[in-house]
Write a protein that holds these residues in place. Structure first.
Motif, PDB file in Angstrom:
ATOM      1  N   UNK A   1       0.111  -5.550   6.626  1.00 61.89           N
ATOM      2  CA  UNK A   1      -0.467  -5.432   5.285  1.00 61.89           C
ATOM      3  C   UNK A   1      -0.140  -6.671   4.449  1.00 61.89           C
ATOM      4  N   UNK A   2      -1.035  -6.998   3.533  1.00 61.95           N
ATOM      5  CA  UNK A   2      -0.824  -8.073   2.568  1.00 61.95           C
ATOM      6  C   UNK A   2      -1.100  -7.529   1.177  1.00 61.95           C
ATOM      7  N   UNK A   3      -0.196  -7.787   0.252  1.00 62.33           N
ATOM      8  CA  UNK A   3      -0.351  -7.234  -1.087  1.00 62.33           C
ATOM      9  C   UNK A   3      -0.983  -8.252  -2.044  1.00 62.33           C
TER      10      UNK A   3
ATOM     11  N   UNK B   1     -16.845   0.066   1.344  1.00 59.03           N
ATOM     12  CA  UNK B   1     -15.541   0.452   0.817  1.00 59.03           C
ATOM     13  C   UNK B   1     -14.832  -0.747   0.203  1.00 59.03           C
ATOM     14  N   UNK B   2     -14.153  -0.536  -0.912  1.00 57.34           N
ATOM     15  CA  UNK B   2     -13.390  -1.605  -1.536  1.00 57.34           C
ATOM     16  C   UNK B   2     -12.325  -2.156  -0.609  1.00 57.34           C
ATOM     17  N   UNK B   3     -12.073  -3.464  -0.725  1.00 56.43           N
ATOM     18  CA  UNK B   3     -11.148  -4.114   0.203  1.00 56.43           C
ATOM     19  C   UNK B   3      -9.693  -3.906  -0.207  1.00 56.43           C
ATOM     20  N   UNK B   4      -9.371  -4.167  -1.460  1.00 54.28           N
ATOM     21  CA  UNK B   4      -7.996  -4.027  -1.940  1.00 54.28           C
ATOM     22  C   UNK B   4      -7.788  -2.589  -2.409  1.00 54.28           C
ATOM     23  N   UNK B   5      -7.000  -1.831  -1.624  1.00 52.75           N
ATOM     24  CA  UNK B   5      -6.841  -0.409  -1.913  1.00 52.75           C
ATOM     25  C   UNK B   5      -5.371  -0.038  -1.915  1.00 52.75           C
ATOM     26  N   UNK B   6      -5.046   1.010  -2.668  1.00 55.68           N
ATOM     27  CA  UNK B   6      -3.688   1.543  -2.654  1.00 55.68           C
ATOM     28  C   UNK B   6      -3.462   2.295  -1.348  1.00 55.68           C
ATOM     29  N   UNK B   7      -2.313   2.082  -0.745  1.00 53.83           N
ATOM     30  CA  UNK B   7      -1.956   2.765   0.500  1.00 53.83           C
ATOM     31  C   UNK B   7      -0.449   2.653   0.682  1.00 53.83           C
ATOM     32  N   UNK B   8       0.048   3.356   1.693  1.00 53.13           N
ATOM     33  CA  UNK B   8       1.478   3.313   1.995  1.00 53.13           C
ATOM     34  C   UNK B   8       1.823   1.950   2.577  1.00 53.13           C
ATOM     35  N   UNK B   9       2.788   1.286   1.965  1.00 51.16           N
ATOM     36  CA  UNK B   9       3.218  -0.034   2.410  1.00 51.16           C
ATOM     37  C   UNK B   9       4.649   0.030   2.911  1.00 51.16           C
ATOM     38  N   UNK B  10       4.954  -0.780   3.924  1.00 56.33           N
ATOM     39  CA  UNK B  10       6.315  -0.829   4.461  1.00 56.33           C
ATOM     40  C   UNK B  10       7.313  -1.299   3.405  1.00 56.33           C
ATOM     41  N   UNK B  11       6.831  -2.148   2.494  1.00 57.31           N
ATOM     42  CA  UNK B  11       7.720  -2.689   1.462  1.00 57.31           C
ATOM     43  C   UNK B  11       7.745  -1.824   0.208  1.00 57.31           C
ATOM     44  N   UNK B  12       6.963  -0.739   0.209  1.00 59.32           N
ATOM     45  CA  UNK B  12       6.928   0.195  -0.925  1.00 59.32           C
ATOM     46  C   UNK B  12       6.531  -0.507  -2.228  1.00 59.32           C
TER      47      UNK B  12
ATOM     48  N   UNK C   1      -3.390  -3.279  -1.315  1.00 57.99           N
ATOM     49  CA  UNK C   1      -3.158  -4.064  -0.099  1.00 57.99           C
ATOM     50  C   UNK C   1      -4.439  -4.150   0.722  1.00 57.99           C
ATOM     51  N   UNK C   2      -4.470  -5.131   1.621  1.00 54.66           N
ATOM     52  CA  UNK C   2      -5.493  -5.212   2.657  1.00 54.66           C
ATOM     53  C   UNK C   2      -4.770  -5.233   4.004  1.00 54.66           C
ATOM     54  N   UNK C   3      -5.496  -4.863   5.051  1.00 52.13           N
ATOM     55  CA  UNK C   3      -4.920  -4.840   6.392  1.00 52.13           C
ATOM     56  C   UNK C   3      -5.483  -5.981   7.227  1.00 52.13           C
ATOM     57  N   UNK C   4      -4.622  -6.556   8.029  1.00 49.99           N
ATOM     58  CA  UNK C   4      -5.049  -7.568   8.998  1.00 49.99           C
ATOM     59  C   UNK C   4      -4.741  -7.067  10.401  1.00 49.99           C
ATOM     60  N   UNK C   5      -5.752  -7.072  11.242  1.00 44.80           N
ATOM     61  CA  UNK C   5      -5.550  -6.815  12.663  1.00 44.80           C
ATOM     62  C   UNK C   5      -5.596  -8.125  13.411  1.00 44.80           C
ATOM     63  N   UNK C   6      -4.649  -8.349  14.311  1.00 48.81           N
ATOM     64  CA  UNK C   6      -4.541  -9.649  14.978  1.00 48.81           C
ATOM     65  C   UNK C   6      -4.319  -9.469  16.472  1.00 48.81           C
ATOM     66  N   UNK C   7      -5.116 -10.177  17.271  1.00 49.25           N
ATOM     67  CA  UNK C   7      -4.911 -10.273  18.714  1.00 49.25           C
ATOM     68  C   UNK C   7      -4.258 -11.609  19.019  1.00 49.25           C
TER      69      UNK C   7
END
Length: 527
Positions: free
Chosen positions: A135-137, A157-168, A173-179
């Motif tokens: 996640x990136x805030x 759907x909106x990109x920057x959304x409230x969600x559970x973050x590891x850093x609280x 935040x937005x999510x990045x998936x990386x291979x």
């Protein structure tokens, strides 16, 4: 050589109000060499072929990548400090935004172009591909609302959304998936809404990766959070294979009995039979037992199961009638269980410190006010509500020994699920390399300062991460080429060295001090 200087003479370096350094960086030349080998200029030439633009998007992207590595900052700050580079590039800030729009519009082509050309620089090891999400805030107070696409009419759907973050963090935040490939070099990424489930990114990205590889098979390796049944099912068909970390605690009761049954365990180093009891009790201070302390015990448990293939077949009854029924397939997989004495002692040491913190918590504060989580010390504290006749209910807190005993059972155990036919050591070695993708995220977030993000528009946000991803790619390619010389350099070593590669126009300075002719003559005599 003698040089006479008059310290009473005032020399103006420039007409600027703010003093600046005369030093120019040339360390980016090494990054630029790899950038040109990636042939990014050809990509922008094709992407902007039908556009009437007066700027060079390749030049702008080149220095955005260099700045992201050597001096990460906002796009505006990067534009203000272009004079730190030896080439002294000139372009407008608005041109940076336009270049980012071109990049986002050609997202898939850009990523594919980088992979194809990076394969010409270094042979990419795509036998195993590692996937993870992070996640990136953003420094904003409100999340993005959903909107309707003008062309297609669909709801986006909106990109920057409230969600559970590891850093609280209380930020959208937005999510990045990386291979990533087996050498730790990025392959493919996606940017999605922060409130989306991470499970939804794996299969679509994997399908894109298969197209990039032109059908070439690879091993899909992830941690337990991205190894749900549907993903393993997808990677068990079409010749695909997977290696997924599993939590021993979340195995079925039948599987747990097989894990704790001290039978059929073997040493990973030589495949000799070994007892868990012997590994837990041997004297580690004896130097003769050092190989056992460094070794692991393993057991393979076959865990095949029937799955719904999505197809139908006809079932014929005794009366001659037929009925279409769902066809079942076999999800072939094995669970490799390992036990390590060293890991067992490490986990016990961590827990003992957590128990001490829990005891202090019981003495000094009310545990009900402490934020509870799966790995917080509050899990060792249990609440009991008691009351006497005609008295109000009171809460009492105490250390729950049953939770501690239950956790101790799993100390030293580790599990990985795979449908590979290779031996246990090969599967575990593949799984052990997952730390490299965590290092990719660490470099992007800290070294390249990919967060926080200040862009507002969706396309600029995606383009920002495209720049960060390419900066990581260039860094990883440079590091791999350096490591090929049998010398190991950390990312911090490389960047610090490039940052320190500054030059100064000495001739210009001497001319300003009116010693040009004398010094040049003396230098020639000295040479």
């Amino acid at each position: 050589m003698e040089v006479k200087i008059d310290f009473n003479e005032k020399i103006k370096s420039s007409e600027a109000l703010v003093s600046t350094s005369n030093q120019l960086n040339i360390g980016y030349f090494y990054l630029q060499e790899i950038y040109h080998q990636l042939n990014v200029g050809e990509f922008f030439k094709q992407a902007a072929a039908d556009m009437k633009i007066t700027f060079d998007p390749n030049l702008i992207n080149r220095f955005l990548v260099h700045s992201r590595i050597l001096n990460p900052a906002s796009k505006l700050s990067t534009h203000r400090h272009l004079n730190k580079f030896y080439e002294q590039p000139e372009f407008e800030y608005a041109h940076i935004m336009k270049t980012m729009d071109i990049m986002e519009k050609n997202f898939d082509q850009y990523i594919s172009h980088l992979f194809e050309n990076s394969n010409k620089i270094i042979r990419r090891d795509t036998l195993v591909c590692y996937f993870d999400c992070t996640d990136y805030y953003f420094v904003v107070e409100e999340e993005d609302e959903n909107y309707i696409e003008e062309v297609t009419g669909e709801i986006v759907k909106g990109l920057r959304r409230y969600a559970v973050s590891k850093e609280h963090r209380p930020n959208p935040i937005v999510e990045m998936g990386l291979f990533m490939d087996a050498k730790g070099i990025p392959l493919l990424m996606c940017i999605a809404s922060g409130s989306d489930s991470k499970q939804t990114h794996a299969i679509p990205l994997e399908e894109k990766l298969t197209k990039m590889f032109q059908g070439k098979k690879f091993i899909y390796c992830v941690d337990a959070g991205l190894g749900f049944f549907d993903i393993r099912k997808f990677n068990s068909m079409g010749g695909r294979v997977f290696v997924v970390t599993r939590s021993v605690k979340k195995l079925s009761e039948v599987m747990k009995q097989a894990v704790f049954n001290d039978y059929d365990y073997r040493l990973l180093s030589n495949d000799r039979p070994v007892s868990l009891e012997a590994l837990k009790t041997f004297d580690k201070t004896n130097k003769a037992n050092l190989p056992f302390y460094q070794d692991k015990a393993y057991k393979i448990i076959i865990a095949d199961r029937a799955v719904d293939t999505g197809l139908y077949t006809e079932k014929k009854y005794k009366n001659g009638k037929t009925k279409p029924v769902k066809a079942k397939g076999l999800l072939k997989q094995k669970i490799i269980i390992t036990f390590s004495r060293k890991m067992m002692e490490y986990q016990k040491a961590v827990r003992s410190r957590q128990i001490e913190r829990a005891k202090k918590l019981l003495k000094n504060m009310n545990p009900s006010t402490y934020k509870k989580g799966p790995h917080d010390v509050i899990r060792f504290i249990k609440r009991k509500s008691v009351s006497k006749s005609n008295d109000p209910v009171a809460d009492k807190y105490y250390l729950d020994l049953s939770v501690i005993e239950e956790e101790e059972k799993y100390d030293g155990f580790y599990a990985a699920a795979a449908n590979l036919d290779d031996d246990a050591a090969t599967v575990l070695n593949i799984n052990a390399q997952r730390y490299k993708i965590e290092d990719c995220f660490r470099v992007m977030k800290t070294t390249l300062s990919a967060r926080p993000v200040y862009h507002q528009l969706r396309k600029r946000i995606i383009a920002h991460f495209m720049i960060c991803c390419m900066a990581l790619l260039v860094l990883r390619l440079l590091k791999t080429k350096l490591d090929a010389n049998e010398k190991h350099y950390t990312t911090a070593n490389i960047i610090e060295t490039l940052q320190n590669m500054d030059v100064t126009n000495v001739i210009c300075l001497l001319r300003q001090q009116k010693f040009y002719k004398t010094v040049i003559r003396d230098i020639m005599i000295y040479k």
